[in-house]
Design an enzyme around this catalytic site. Structure first.
Site, PDB file in Angstrom:
ATOM      1  N   ASP A  50       0.810  -1.220   0.000  1.00  0.00           N
ATOM      2  CA  ASP A  50       0.000   0.000   0.000  1.00  0.00           C
ATOM      3  C   ASP A  50       0.843   1.270   0.000  1.00  0.00           C
ATOM      4  O   ASP A  50       0.302   2.376  -0.066  1.00  0.00           O
ATOM      5  CB  ASP A  50      -0.988   0.004   1.177  1.00  0.00           C
ATOM      6  CG  ASP A  50      -0.325  -0.155   2.533  1.00  0.00           C
ATOM      7  OD1 ASP A  50       0.769  -0.749   2.605  1.00  0.00           O
ATOM      8  OD2 ASP A  50      -0.909   0.304   3.538  1.00  0.00           O
ATOM      9  N   HIS A  91      -3.629   7.686   7.101  1.00  0.00           N
ATOM     10  CA  HIS A  91      -3.442   6.236   7.044  1.00  0.00           C
ATOM     11  C   HIS A  91      -4.481   5.510   7.884  1.00  0.00           C
ATOM     12  O   HIS A  91      -4.171   4.689   8.749  1.00  0.00           O
ATOM     13  CB  HIS A  91      -2.022   5.858   7.487  1.00  0.00           C
ATOM     14  CG  HIS A  91      -1.616   4.471   7.075  1.00  0.00           C
ATOM     15  ND1 HIS A  91      -1.773   3.382   7.904  1.00  0.00           N
ATOM     16  CD2 HIS A  91      -1.059   3.989   5.937  1.00  0.00           C
ATOM     17  CE1 HIS A  91      -1.330   2.296   7.290  1.00  0.00           C
ATOM     18  NE2 HIS A  91      -0.893   2.639   6.088  1.00  0.00           N
TER      19      HIS A  91
END
Length: 303
Positions: A65, A265
């Protein structure tokens, strides 16, 4: 001035309204990208910025990611007829990882310079700024980054005249050059005042709280930090997978005292980050739950 855009705020996987965490900064003609997960190209296009002039890409760590969007981005930069060299910074093993990803983007019209990090702290001098990389605590080797723009002291014209320094030397001294002039050695310190306050942005994600984060974010104009979980019952999960909660990120900010904290995040399960903002603000009042595409322009202090 320093322009920045938090391109995405998601962790683990992109969502329909949340791209993966990535940050782009622009200063004095230089363009820096931190992390490049899936969808980063789309996020850059949504912002209206362009990929071609990116000079430096900083990778925090080698989880998908944070790096899986890199081969596509490199290919797009190549298709834009970019020829200037590109610098990529990341943990040890960077060249091997990027080379493996480039199996699907093998032909590029520009060269890549790799800077691999292995120490706990690195200060990397660029043309107009410094990138400070600091090691954090994740399941794999992981680094946070600060972009530091220093601002030299004001040029003292009267002092230069008193010292009979030719005006043709003034700009060279302002740029930090030492000049020999007829037996004299002219140094910038002779005509420059005390260093003025510059600008600093600190970015870190995927880690447990560390002293290195606290030190890196000291006095930052903006601290962008992981807040993977907002819910109180996720403390054990954060510890297990080496992530942070909103409260832990705010605790670091309370010690470092940046001008502002942006949380990012987020876990895919964290649908409404704002629901947990006040808990973090009790610890550090200048906390915000960032959203994709949040931008900020930082200016030098006026005198």
């Amino acid at each position: 001035m320093l322009e920045l855009c938090l391109l995405g705020t998601g962790g683990m996987m992109p969502l329909p309204n949340r791209w993966l965490t990535s940050l782009m900064l622009r200063y004095n003609g230089s363009n820096i990208l931190i992390d490049c997960g899936e969808g980063t190209q789309v996020a850059i296009k949504e912002k209206g910025w362009t990929f071609k002039p990116i000079d430096v890409i900083c990778i925090t760590h080698f989880h998908a990611d944070h790096i899986s969007g890199l081969p596509g981005l490199l290919l797009t930069m190549g298709n834009a007829e970019r020829t200037e060299p590109l610098t990529i910074i990341g943990p040890k093993g960077l060249e091997r990882v990027v080379s493996a990803l480039r199996v699907i983007a093998p032909e590029l019209p520009f060269s890549i310079r790799f800077i691999e990090l292995s120490e706990s702290f690195h200060a990397l001098e660029m043309e107009n700024f410094t990138i400070e990389a600091f090691k954090v605590n994740h399941a794999v080797a992981c680094y946070g980054y600060s972009m530091v723009i220093r601002r030299q002291g004001r040029f003292d014209v009267e002092r230069a005249k008193e010292l009979n320094i030719p005006i043709t030397y003034w700009s060279r001294l302002q740029k930090g050059e030492t000049i020999e002039d007829g037996g004299r050695v002219l140094t910038p310190e002779l005509v420059l005042g005390k260093e003025r306050k510059g600008l600093k942005v600190t970015y870190c994600t995927d880690s447990r709280p560390t002293k290195s984060m606290e030190e890196a974010a000291q006095g930052a104009d903006l601290f962008i930090c992981e807040g993977m979980y907002g819910e109180e019952d996720k403390d054990a999960k954060a510890r297990e997978y080496k992530h942070m909660t909103f409260q832990e990120a705010a605790g670091i900010a309370a010690k470092a005292q940046p001008s502002e904290l942006w949380l990012t995040h987020y876990s895919p399960s964290l649908v409404r980050p704002d629901d947990y903002l006040e808990q973090a603000r009790h610890i550090f009042a200048r906390t915000k739950t960032a959203r994709d595409g949040w931008c900020k322009t930082l200016f030098f202090e006026e005198e």
